[in-house]
Design an enzyme around this catalytic site. Structure first.
Site, PDB file in Angstrom:
ATOM      1  N   CYS A  88       0.837  -1.198   0.000  1.00 60.13           N
ATOM      2  CA  CYS A  88       0.000   0.000   0.000  1.00 60.13           C
ATOM      3  C   CYS A  88       0.882   1.262   0.000  1.00 60.13           C
ATOM      4  CB  CYS A  88      -0.969  -0.040   1.185  1.00 60.13           C
ATOM      5  SG  CYS A  88      -2.389   1.076   1.006  1.00 60.13           S
ATOM      6  N   HIS A 205      -3.372  -5.821   1.142  1.00 65.26           N
ATOM      7  CA  HIS A 205      -2.636  -6.016   2.387  1.00 65.26           C
ATOM      8  C   HIS A 205      -2.544  -7.490   2.784  1.00 65.26           C
ATOM      9  CE1 HIS A 205      -2.390  -1.787   3.913  1.00 65.26           C
ATOM     10  NE2 HIS A 205      -3.403  -1.626   3.092  1.00 65.26           N
ATOM     11  N   GLU A 207      -0.638  -8.660   5.125  1.00 63.90           N
ATOM     12  CA  GLU A 207      -0.464  -8.725   6.579  1.00 63.90           C
ATOM     13  C   GLU A 207      -1.796  -8.638   7.326  1.00 63.90           C
ATOM     14  OE1 GLU A 207      -0.829  -4.348   5.941  1.00 63.90           O
ATOM     15  OE2 GLU A 207      -0.073  -6.081   4.820  1.00 63.90           O
TER      16      GLU A 207
END
Length: 233
Positions: A88, A205, A207
């Site tokens: 990002c 994302h 994570e």
């Protein structure tokens, strides 16, 4: 010896703890935070540049973070073949730093997007995707206002010819429909790598998708691939 992961922290980063949690607590990897004013990466094997709003996204997303002291070390680390993952805002920073080609515009709809997305893996020829088959569809969340990836026609052809497009936005079935291209990125691009294939930038994302209770654990596939490759070195 286990690989050491470094998570860079800029003023305004807000996905740094997500990244640390994914690496240290879910993947059981050695992870540490690296402040943006630090420059020593001698004990780091893998760098993660996290999402957020570095320096408040003033000027352009990533434009100021690109001049943080750590970024010269990041550039040298990447030039030596060290793996770097920008997520990002981290992707935006890597673009601004010239570690990846192209730029980001505001989303096509001019609205901040925060939702689940689907992306299709286009290549296994990176250490981030070695264990993911081309054509596999991952479900990862996105949260960005400037994720509309652009580049000129010559550079786009180079990305296509060199197999540097790593992820494309798609629907659940893996089809790159117009509706699936959530931010209007050219050629549905959700993630690209450099020519050496050791630097990956992506808007979704991973994570935030490492535990099924959050809706998807597909993000683990990317970290598992990296851990597998680093263990083989």
């Amino acid at each position: 010896m286990s690989a050491n992961f470094g998570v860079i922290v800029f003023p305004g980063s807000n996905c740094d703890h997500d990244a640390y949690h994914a690496l240290a607590h879910v993947m059981n990897a050695n992870a540490q935070f690296i402040w943006h004013k630090d420059t020593d990466l001698s004990d780091i094997d893998f760098l993660l540049v996290p999402g957020g709003f570095s320096y408040g996204d003033y000027l352009r997303s990533g434009a100021i973070a690109r001049f943080s002291p750590i970024m010269q070390s990041v550039t040298e680390f990447a030039q030596k073949g060290g793996p770097v993952l920008g997520v990002c805002n981290g992707f935006q920073i890597l673009l601004e730093a010239g570690l990846l080609p192209g730029a980001m515009l505001h989303n096509e709809q001019l609205r901040f997007i925060c939702k689940q997305s689907y992306l299709r893996c286009e290549t296994s020829d990176t250490l981030f995707t070695r264990t993911i088959e081309p054509g596999e569809v991952l479900q990862l969340p996105v949260a960005h206002g400037e994720g509309n990836y652009v580049t000129d026609s010559d550079q786009l052809k180079k990305l296509q010819d060199n197999n540097q497009i790593v992820f494309r936005y798609c629907n659940r079935e893996g089809e790159t429909t117009r509706e699936a291209n959530i931010n209007g990125s050219i050629d549905h691009i959700a993630g690209i790598c450099n020519q050496k294939r050791n630097v990956l930038g992506m808007m979704p994302h991973p994570e935030r998708a490492v535990e099924s209770i959050l809706g998807s654990d597909d993000g683990k596939r990317i970290f598992e691939s990296a851990l597998h490759e680093l263990a083989a070195v």
